[in-house]
Design a protein around this motif. Structure first.
Motif, PDB file in Angstrom:
ATOM      1  N   VAL A  56      55.127 -16.462   9.712  1.00 36.34           N
ATOM      2  CA  VAL A  56      55.606 -15.446  10.917  1.00 36.34           C
ATOM      3  C   VAL A  56      57.085 -15.681  11.513  1.00 36.34           C
ATOM      4  O   VAL A  56      57.718 -14.826  11.520  1.00 36.34           O
ATOM      5  CB  VAL A  56      54.517 -15.462  12.175  1.00 36.34           C
ATOM      6  CG1 VAL A  56      55.118 -14.490  13.255  1.00 36.34           C
ATOM      7  CG2 VAL A  56      53.284 -15.038  11.565  1.00 36.34           C
ATOM      8  N   GLY A  57      57.191 -17.176  11.697  1.00 35.34           N
ATOM      9  CA  GLY A  57      58.603 -17.511  12.403  1.00 35.34           C
ATOM     10  C   GLY A  57      59.461 -16.888  11.210  1.00 35.34           C
ATOM     11  O   GLY A  57      60.562 -16.549  11.603  1.00 35.34           O
ATOM     12  N   LEU A  58      59.198 -17.382  10.153  1.00 37.66           N
ATOM     13  CA  LEU A  58      60.432 -17.396   8.936  1.00 37.66           C
ATOM     14  C   LEU A  58      60.626 -15.533   8.592  1.00 37.66           C
ATOM     15  O   LEU A  58      61.830 -15.192   8.620  1.00 37.66           O
ATOM     16  CB  LEU A  58      59.851 -17.889   7.785  1.00 37.66           C
ATOM     17  CG  LEU A  58      60.104 -19.655   7.479  1.00 37.66           C
ATOM     18  CD1 LEU A  58      59.340 -19.937   6.435  1.00 37.66           C
ATOM     19  CD2 LEU A  58      61.464 -19.928   7.904  1.00 37.66           C
ATOM     20  N   MET A  59      59.528 -15.012   8.775  1.00 40.63           N
ATOM     21  CA  MET A  59      59.498 -13.517   8.472  1.00 40.63           C
ATOM     22  C   MET A  59      60.357 -12.881   9.392  1.00 40.63           C
ATOM     23  O   MET A  59      61.482 -12.125   9.269  1.00 40.63           O
ATOM     24  CB  MET A  59      58.171 -12.719   8.364  1.00 40.63           C
ATOM     25  CG  MET A  59      57.387 -13.316   7.087  1.00 40.63           C
ATOM     26  SD  MET A  59      55.806 -12.385   7.093  1.00 40.63           S
ATOM     27  CE  MET A  59      56.021 -10.644   7.559  1.00 40.63           C
ATOM     28  N   PHE A  60      60.425 -13.258  10.690  1.00 38.50           N
ATOM     29  CA  PHE A  60      61.184 -12.754  11.977  1.00 38.50           C
ATOM     30  C   PHE A  60      62.488 -13.341  11.947  1.00 38.50           C
ATOM     31  O   PHE A  60      63.319 -12.524  12.386  1.00 38.50           O
ATOM     32  CB  PHE A  60      60.241 -12.569  13.233  1.00 38.50           C
ATOM     33  CG  PHE A  60      59.243 -11.634  13.477  1.00 38.50           C
ATOM     34  CD1 PHE A  60      59.737 -10.551  14.243  1.00 38.50           C
ATOM     35  CD2 PHE A  60      58.163 -11.685  12.902  1.00 38.50           C
ATOM     36  CE1 PHE A  60      58.799  -9.476  14.512  1.00 38.50           C
ATOM     37  CE2 PHE A  60      56.936 -10.731  13.247  1.00 38.50           C
ATOM     38  CZ  PHE A  60      57.426  -9.641  13.784  1.00 38.50           C
ATOM     39  N   ALA A  61      62.644 -14.379  11.523  1.00 38.57           N
ATOM     40  CA  ALA A  61      64.067 -14.852  11.600  1.00 38.57           C
ATOM     41  C   ALA A  61      64.777 -14.239  10.536  1.00 38.57           C
ATOM     42  O   ALA A  61      65.988 -13.831  10.950  1.00 38.57           O
ATOM     43  CB  ALA A  61      64.047 -16.329  11.138  1.00 38.57           C
ATOM     44  N   TRP A  62      64.123 -13.864   9.424  1.00 37.91           N
ATOM     45  CA  TRP A  62      64.906 -13.034   8.415  1.00 37.91           C
ATOM     46  C   TRP A  62      65.092 -11.614   8.868  1.00 37.91           C
ATOM     47  O   TRP A  62      66.281 -10.806   8.574  1.00 37.91           O
ATOM     48  CB  TRP A  62      64.057 -12.916   6.946  1.00 37.91           C
ATOM     49  CG  TRP A  62      64.172 -14.256   6.330  1.00 37.91           C
ATOM     50  CD1 TRP A  62      64.994 -15.444   6.580  1.00 37.91           C
ATOM     51  CD2 TRP A  62      63.141 -14.954   5.572  1.00 37.91           C
ATOM     52  NE1 TRP A  62      64.508 -16.404   5.780  1.00 37.91           N
ATOM     53  CE2 TRP A  62      63.408 -15.857   4.964  1.00 37.91           C
ATOM     54  CE3 TRP A  62      62.022 -14.293   5.026  1.00 37.91           C
ATOM     55  CZ2 TRP A  62      62.698 -16.817   4.113  1.00 37.91           C
ATOM     56  CZ3 TRP A  62      60.917 -14.974   4.177  1.00 37.91           C
ATOM     57  CH2 TRP A  62      61.523 -16.352   3.859  1.00 37.91           C
ATOM     58  N   PHE A  63      64.125 -10.916   9.598  1.00 43.62           N
ATOM     59  CA  PHE A  63      64.146  -9.665  10.062  1.00 43.62           C
ATOM     60  C   PHE A  63      65.440  -9.403  11.067  1.00 43.62           C
ATOM     61  O   PHE A  63      65.966  -8.456  11.170  1.00 43.62           O
ATOM     62  CB  PHE A  63      62.869  -9.433  10.964  1.00 43.62           C
ATOM     63  CG  PHE A  63      62.800  -8.096  11.592  1.00 43.62           C
ATOM     64  CD1 PHE A  63      62.805  -7.029  10.634  1.00 43.62           C
ATOM     65  CD2 PHE A  63      62.486  -7.886  13.018  1.00 43.62           C
ATOM     66  CE1 PHE A  63      62.711  -5.699  11.457  1.00 43.62           C
ATOM     67  CE2 PHE A  63      62.647  -6.717  13.387  1.00 43.62           C
ATOM     68  CZ  PHE A  63      62.711  -5.601  12.781  1.00 43.62           C
TER      69      PHE A  63
END
Length: 295
Positions: free
Chosen positions: A120-127
């Motif tokens: 989740v953290g990586l997905m939103f960091a890319w987002f």
């Protein structure tokens, strides 16, 4: 001994069943909490000799600007994270309907709960990522210049909270779906015959029967908001300039990272965090107990 067991079997049997769980709870919860409180009165690097300093760690906390920043962020986390409770309830009510394609909808809403917080953290960091992140591109199209959320002191905490709310709402939704399965259909039918529908049905018939689910949802949401370590660590490492720190991450920085190795100071932060958590949870337990006794 046999005679004593036969005479007191009804009283002793529940205690024997509870004993293993109570022992594990004492070893892994009660004793570590007591040890953390004890360590908070020492100056200790985790390896060398401990030096008793009394309340000096707590006195230092009172003048620590980073501590107050972390505390403020935790308050923001707590206030916004509680939005997961009504949001999860509304989604659960929607998913409890018998409509075409409901299994697909349930799978989509359930998905955030089963993936790791790291993912989740990586997905939103890319987002949120500058230059190529979807959110950055959208703000660039709408406002002429993109917003790098995780690099902006004004928005970074709110950006991380949004990332945390995504799986938290899914968790609360599951709790309420379970609770809705236990709602008495005869009470619902009787309320319909009396003309109740919509919000009146929800407020006077459904919600009172969902109190156990609401209690668990609030408790896990409060705990999730106050610990909130993993997403902060993955997405910002407390940055920029320490503005996204929360108490759990600041505790880690002081006690276990290369910035500190101050186990006593970290333990003092942990004790403060534990106290805040207990105040909220105890208050909610007391309110539920009072409501139950007044019925």
């Amino acid at each position: 001994m046999t005679a004593y067991w036969k005479a007191n079997q009804r009283r002793l049997a529940p205690l024997l069943f509870l004993a293993p769980g109570m022992l594990m709870f004492a070893i892994y919860v009660i004793i570590p909490i007591a040890q953390s409180m004890w360590i908070s009165f020492y100056d200790w690097d985790g390896l060398g000799e401990r030096v008793w300093i009394g309340t000096a760690n707590y006195v230092e906390l009172a003048d620590d600007d980073s501590f107050y920043t972390s505390l403020k962020n935790n308050v923001i986390w707590l206030a916004l994270y509680l939005l997961a409770v009504p949001a999860g309830l509304l989604i659960a009510i929607f998913l409890n309907q018998n409509v075409r394609g409901i299994r697909l909808y349930k799978s989509l809403f359930f998905f955030p709960f089963v993936i790791s917080q790291v993912v989740v953290g990586l997905m939103f960091a890319w987002f949120y990522a500058p230059n190529f992140g979807l959110f950055y591109k959208l703000t660039e199209i709408l406002f002429g210049s993109g917003t790098a959320v995780l690099a902006d002191e004004r928005f970074v905490t709110y950006g991380i909270i949004v990332a945390g709310l995504w799986p938290q709402i899914a968790y609360v939704m599951i709790l309420y779906l379970t609770g809705l399965n236990n709602v008495a259909p005869d009470q619902v039918e009787a309320a319909r015959l009396d003309g109740a529908k919509g919000w009146r049905m929800l407020w006077y018939v459904i919600l009172p029967q969902l109190r156990p689910a609401t209690f668990i949802a609030v408790v896990v949401t409060v705990i999730g908001a106050l610990r909130s370590f993993d997403l902060v660590s993955i997405m910002t490492s407390g940055g920029p300039y320490g503005t996204s720190r929360v108490l759990s991450y600041y505790m880690y920085e002081q006690a276990l990272s290369e910035y500190g190795y101050r186990m006593g100071y970290g333990a003092a932060i942990a004790v403060v965090l534990f106290g805040i958590m207990m105040i909220f949870i105890s208050g909610f337990i007391w309110k539920m107990w009072r409501d139950e006794t007044e019925r």
